[in-house]
Write a protein that holds these residues in place. Structure first.
Motif, mmCIF file in Angstrom:
data_model
loop_
_atom_site.group_PDB
_atom_site.id
_atom_site.type_symbol
_atom_site.label_atom_id
_atom_site.label_comp_id
_atom_site.label_asym_id
_atom_site.label_seq_id
_atom_site.Cartn_x
_atom_site.Cartn_y
_atom_site.Cartn_z
ATOM 1 N N VAL A 1 -2.966 -3.288 12.209
ATOM 2 C CA VAL A 1 -2.552 -2.445 11.090
ATOM 3 C C VAL A 1 -1.379 -3.099 10.369
ATOM 4 C CG1 VAL A 1 -1.633 -0.184 10.437
ATOM 5 C CG2 VAL A 1 -3.445 -0.359 12.154
ATOM 6 N N ALA A 2 -0.477 -3.672 11.117
ATOM 7 C CA ALA A 2 0.651 -4.375 10.499
ATOM 8 C C ALA A 2 0.161 -5.544 9.650
ATOM 9 C CB ALA A 2 1.619 -4.858 11.579
ATOM 10 N N ARG A 3 -0.857 -6.257 10.117
ATOM 11 C CA ARG A 3 -1.408 -7.361 9.327
ATOM 12 C C ARG A 3 -2.121 -6.857 8.078
ATOM 13 N NH1 ARG A 3 -2.849 -12.621 12.787
ATOM 14 N NH2 ARG A 3 -1.083 -12.502 14.195
ATOM 15 N N LEU A 4 -2.819 -5.741 8.198
ATOM 16 C CA LEU A 4 -3.470 -5.169 7.022
ATOM 17 C C LEU A 4 -2.433 -4.762 5.978
ATOM 18 C CD1 LEU A 4 -6.286 -2.866 8.491
ATOM 19 C CD2 LEU A 4 -6.416 -5.274 7.847
ATOM 20 N N ALA A 5 -1.246 -4.391 6.450
ATOM 21 C CA ALA A 5 -0.188 -3.948 5.550
ATOM 22 C C ALA A 5 0.312 -5.064 4.638
ATOM 23 C CB ALA A 5 0.970 -3.352 6.336
ATOM 24 N N THR A 6 -0.064 -6.311 4.924
ATOM 25 C CA THR A 6 0.324 -7.386 4.003
ATOM 26 C C THR A 6 -0.409 -7.230 2.673
ATOM 27 O OG1 THR A 6 -1.320 -8.949 4.864
ATOM 28 C CG2 THR A 6 0.890 -8.993 5.869
ATOM 29 N N SER A 7 -1.453 -6.426 2.654
ATOM 30 C CA SER A 7 -2.094 -5.975 1.417
ATOM 31 C C SER A 7 -2.027 -4.451 1.433
ATOM 32 C CB SER A 7 -3.557 -6.423 1.324
ATOM 33 O OG SER A 7 -4.180 -5.757 0.236
ATOM 34 N N PRO A 8 -0.997 -3.890 0.808
ATOM 35 C CA PRO A 8 -0.879 -2.427 0.805
ATOM 36 C C PRO A 8 -2.132 -1.740 0.261
ATOM 37 C CG PRO A 8 1.128 -3.424 -0.041
ATOM 38 C CD PRO A 8 0.120 -4.532 0.113
ATOM 39 N N GLU A 9 -2.802 -2.387 -0.680
ATOM 40 C CA GLU A 9 -4.017 -1.794 -1.243
ATOM 41 C C GLU A 9 -5.116 -1.696 -0.181
ATOM 42 O OE1 GLU A 9 -1.517 -3.742 -4.278
ATOM 43 O OE2 GLU A 9 -2.437 -4.507 -2.461
ATOM 44 N N LEU A 10 -5.292 -2.753 0.586
ATOM 45 C CA LEU A 10 -6.304 -2.738 1.635
ATOM 46 C C LEU A 10 -5.946 -1.705 2.703
ATOM 47 C CD1 LEU A 10 -8.677 -5.071 2.978
ATOM 48 C CD2 LEU A 10 -7.016 -4.400 4.681
ATOM 49 N N LEU A 11 -4.713 -1.714 3.140
ATOM 50 C CA LEU A 11 -4.293 -0.757 4.161
ATOM 51 C C LEU A 11 -4.463 0.671 3.668
ATOM 52 C CD1 LEU A 11 -3.146 -0.065 6.920
ATOM 53 C CD2 LEU A 11 -0.858 -0.262 5.922
ATOM 54 N N ASN A 12 -3.996 0.949 2.458
ATOM 55 C CA ASN A 12 -4.121 2.305 1.921
ATOM 56 C C ASN A 12 -5.583 2.707 1.768
ATOM 57 O OD1 ASN A 12 -1.382 2.847 1.830
ATOM 58 N ND2 ASN A 12 -1.151 2.000 -0.229
#
Length: 166
Positions: free
Chosen positions: A15-26
């Motif tokens: 999840v932390a790695r996905l957060a490098t793209s806030p759009e993807l994480l959101n």
């Protein structure tokens, strides 16, 4: 990320790695929240997730959702079959697993007999569309985890999994 931390007791590294793209994480978190509110029961949703995760070879997702299934007191035989990508002991859940794989294999162009078998197992056409939602949600997650090389968190080490060699 608060909901993820609440579900797993921490923020997994994926999840932390996905957060490098806030759009993807959101996008993932919103889709996941919508999927979690679908009419599919919690165990059925986990069967779907594990089917997608194992098929897509996401070692992290399989480990995380093995932990989720264990926390739900799912039958060990069910968990093992999902991890081994083999037939499930429950005919209803096996119908779900087969339907998920058919949707993936046909990119949604499901033969009428496959949809009929899914419905005959006790599901609805609404559930069939919710399967598409779950597949989309967890395809996003599995692809992103593989792309980022997300490592397995120590918290899930007991559930480590590796895709079978093809």
């Amino acid at each position: 990320m608060a909901a993820t931390a609440k579900k797993f007791g921490r923020v997994p590294s994926a999840v932390a790695r996905l957060a490098t793209s806030p759009e993807l994480l959101n996008g993932f978190l919103k889709l996941n929240s919508i999927f979690e509110s679908s009419t599919l029961p919690a165990l059925d949703r986990e069967v779907l997730v594990m089917t997608v995760a194992a098929r897509n070879g996401c070692h992290l997702c399989v480990a995380m959702h093995t932990a989720s299934l264990t926390g739900m007191s799912a039958a060990p035989e069910l968990v093992s079959a999902l991890r081994e990508q083999s037939a499930l002991p429950s005919p209803r859940l096996e119908a779900l697993r087969r339907f998920v794989l058919t949707v993936l294999d046909t990119t949604g162009d499901v033969p009428p007999d496959s949809l009929a078998a899914f419905v005959e197992a006790g599901y609805t056409t609404r559930n069939a569309l919710e399967v598409v939602l779950g597949i989309g949600t967890y395809t996003l997650s599995t692809f992103a985890n593989r792309l980022t090389g997300a490592p397995l968190d120590e918290a899930f080490a007991a559930h480590e999994w590796h895709a079978a060699a093809v």
